[in-house]
Motif scaffolding. Structure first.
Motif, PDB file in Angstrom:
ATOM      1  N   SER A  80       0.829  -1.209   0.000  1.00  0.00           N
ATOM      2  CA  SER A  80       0.000   0.000   0.000  1.00  0.00           C
ATOM      3  C   SER A  80       0.861   1.256   0.000  1.00  0.00           C
ATOM      4  O   SER A  80       1.946   1.294   0.580  1.00  0.00           O
ATOM      5  N   GLU A  81       0.347   2.295  -0.642  1.00  0.00           N
ATOM      6  CA  GLU A  81       1.071   3.563  -0.648  1.00  0.00           C
ATOM      7  C   GLU A  81       1.206   4.113   0.765  1.00  0.00           C
ATOM      8  O   GLU A  81       2.217   4.720   1.119  1.00  0.00           O
ATOM      9  N   TYR A  84       4.255   2.725   2.419  1.00  0.00           N
ATOM     10  CA  TYR A  84       5.503   3.326   1.955  1.00  0.00           C
ATOM     11  C   TYR A  84       5.682   4.733   2.516  1.00  0.00           C
ATOM     12  O   TYR A  84       6.797   5.154   2.825  1.00  0.00           O
ATOM     13  N   ARG A  85       4.598   5.466   2.652  1.00  0.00           N
ATOM     14  CA  ARG A  85       4.690   6.794   3.244  1.00  0.00           C
ATOM     15  C   ARG A  85       5.109   6.696   4.710  1.00  0.00           C
ATOM     16  O   ARG A  85       5.893   7.516   5.206  1.00  0.00           O
ATOM     17  N   VAL A 110       3.936   1.028  -7.021  1.00  0.00           N
ATOM     18  CA  VAL A 110       3.471   1.878  -5.924  1.00  0.00           C
ATOM     19  C   VAL A 110       4.660   2.382  -5.120  1.00  0.00           C
ATOM     20  O   VAL A 110       4.730   3.548  -4.727  1.00  0.00           O
ATOM     21  N   ARG A 113       6.358   5.147  -7.010  1.00  0.00           N
ATOM     22  CA  ARG A 113       5.564   6.379  -6.999  1.00  0.00           C
ATOM     23  C   ARG A 113       5.654   7.077  -5.649  1.00  0.00           C
ATOM     24  O   ARG A 113       5.767   8.304  -5.577  1.00  0.00           O
ATOM     25  N   ALA A 114       5.642   6.303  -4.569  1.00  0.00           N
ATOM     26  CA  ALA A 114       5.639   6.891  -3.230  1.00  0.00           C
ATOM     27  C   ALA A 114       7.011   7.392  -2.805  1.00  0.00           C
ATOM     28  O   ALA A 114       7.121   8.399  -2.108  1.00  0.00           O
TER      29      ALA A 114
END
Length: 288
Positions: A80-81, A84-85, A110, A113-114
């Motif tokens: 999940s994004e 990663y955040r 993902v 992207r994150a």
């Protein structure tokens, strides 16, 4: 706590520090297999976010002046994004430049992207070049390096000039023990070693995935694996089992002549046991 890093197209903040110079050793922190989820949860009795924070806190105390932090996959358990955040917030507290690559539990698109430029595959740090390879295979826990990754390896190693090279990936390229038939390791390791053998400047092959410490030599290369930042595995009696050892990280001091010093630092065993007992009590309370 610092703010969430900006979106990938703007890059991720890193510390404003002096660059590593070619005439001094590079200090690198290696961590792997954080297995964060979108929401805080226990996995195999471990709060993976809390254990990652504890490892990061120890790394800050012991090697907070490192030149680079390298994370070799399974940063997330659910791809999940949000995970990663959360990883970026925790690791970003060190204020170090970061490079990372995906593992079999990650969602590579993902993740990229994150985490933005943290996923850059080739980085020069002081006298060394670091090459990060993607060994993931969609829908599989095993690893494979496709033609594009092997070409990346050859091109980056050739372009390194006199620089010593460290190559990192998620999956192990050799079995951890001779009595274990590992179906989740790199499935084309022979081909990888054929490519590695073309370049005498490649001095280190580093991976995660196995949740345990490993240190061997193969010709002029050092083969290294690092404990997970959460739960650990071992092989006993030919079977894959959980290991009660504390989580940790690896430090590497990389010298301009291609030599290195390295070691693994783990959380204090008694402190780790207390953390496990606290999580076990929390699970029992929730079940009551």
């Amino acid at each position: 706590m610092p703010p969430v890093p900006p979106p990938a197209h703007t890059g991720l903040a890193s510390r404003p520090s002096s660059p590593a110079h070619a005439d001094r050793p590079v200090l690198l922190i290696h961590l792997s297999d954080a297995h964060l989820c979108a929401d805080a949860t226990l996995m195999l009795g471990v709060d993976t976010e809390a254990s990652l924070r504890a490892v990061i806190d120890q790394a800050r105390r012991e090697h907070g002046d490192a030149d680079l932090l390298l994370a070799t996959g399974d940063l997330s358990q659910d791809g999940s994004e949000s995970a990663y955040r959360r990883f970026a917030r925790i690791v970003g507290e060190l204020g170090l430049p970061v490079r990372c690559l995906p593992g079999n539990h990650d969602a590579p698109t993902v993740l990229a992207r994150a985490l933005g430029h943290w996923t850059k595959p080739v980085s020069d740090v002081g006298a060394w070049r670091v090459i990060a390879l993607d060994s993931t295979v969609a829908g599989s826990n095993a690893g494979h390096l496709d033609r594009h990754q092997l070409e990346l390896l050859d091109t980056a190693a050739a372009g390194a000039g006199p620089r010593p090279v460290l190559v990192a990936l998620h999956h192990n390229a050799v079995p951890m023990t001779p009595d274990w038939h590992d179906t989740m390791m790199l499935d084309n390791a022979t081909e990888l070693f054929r490519h590695l053998g073309r370049w005498r400047n490649i001095r280190v092959l580093l991976w995660g995935h196995v949740h345990q410490e490993f240190d061997r030599r193969r010709g002029n290369m050092r083969l290294l694996a690092t404990p997970s930042t959460c739960f650990q595995f071992t092989i006993r009696d030919g079977r894959h089992r959980l290991d009660a050892s504390a989580p940790g990280y690896r430090w590497l001091k990389l010298y301009p002549d291609g030599s290195l010093a390295t070691g693994v630092r783990r959380l204090d065993a008694r402190a780790w046991e207390a953390m496990l007992q606290g999580w076990a009590q929390m699970e029992a309370d929730q079940a009551a």
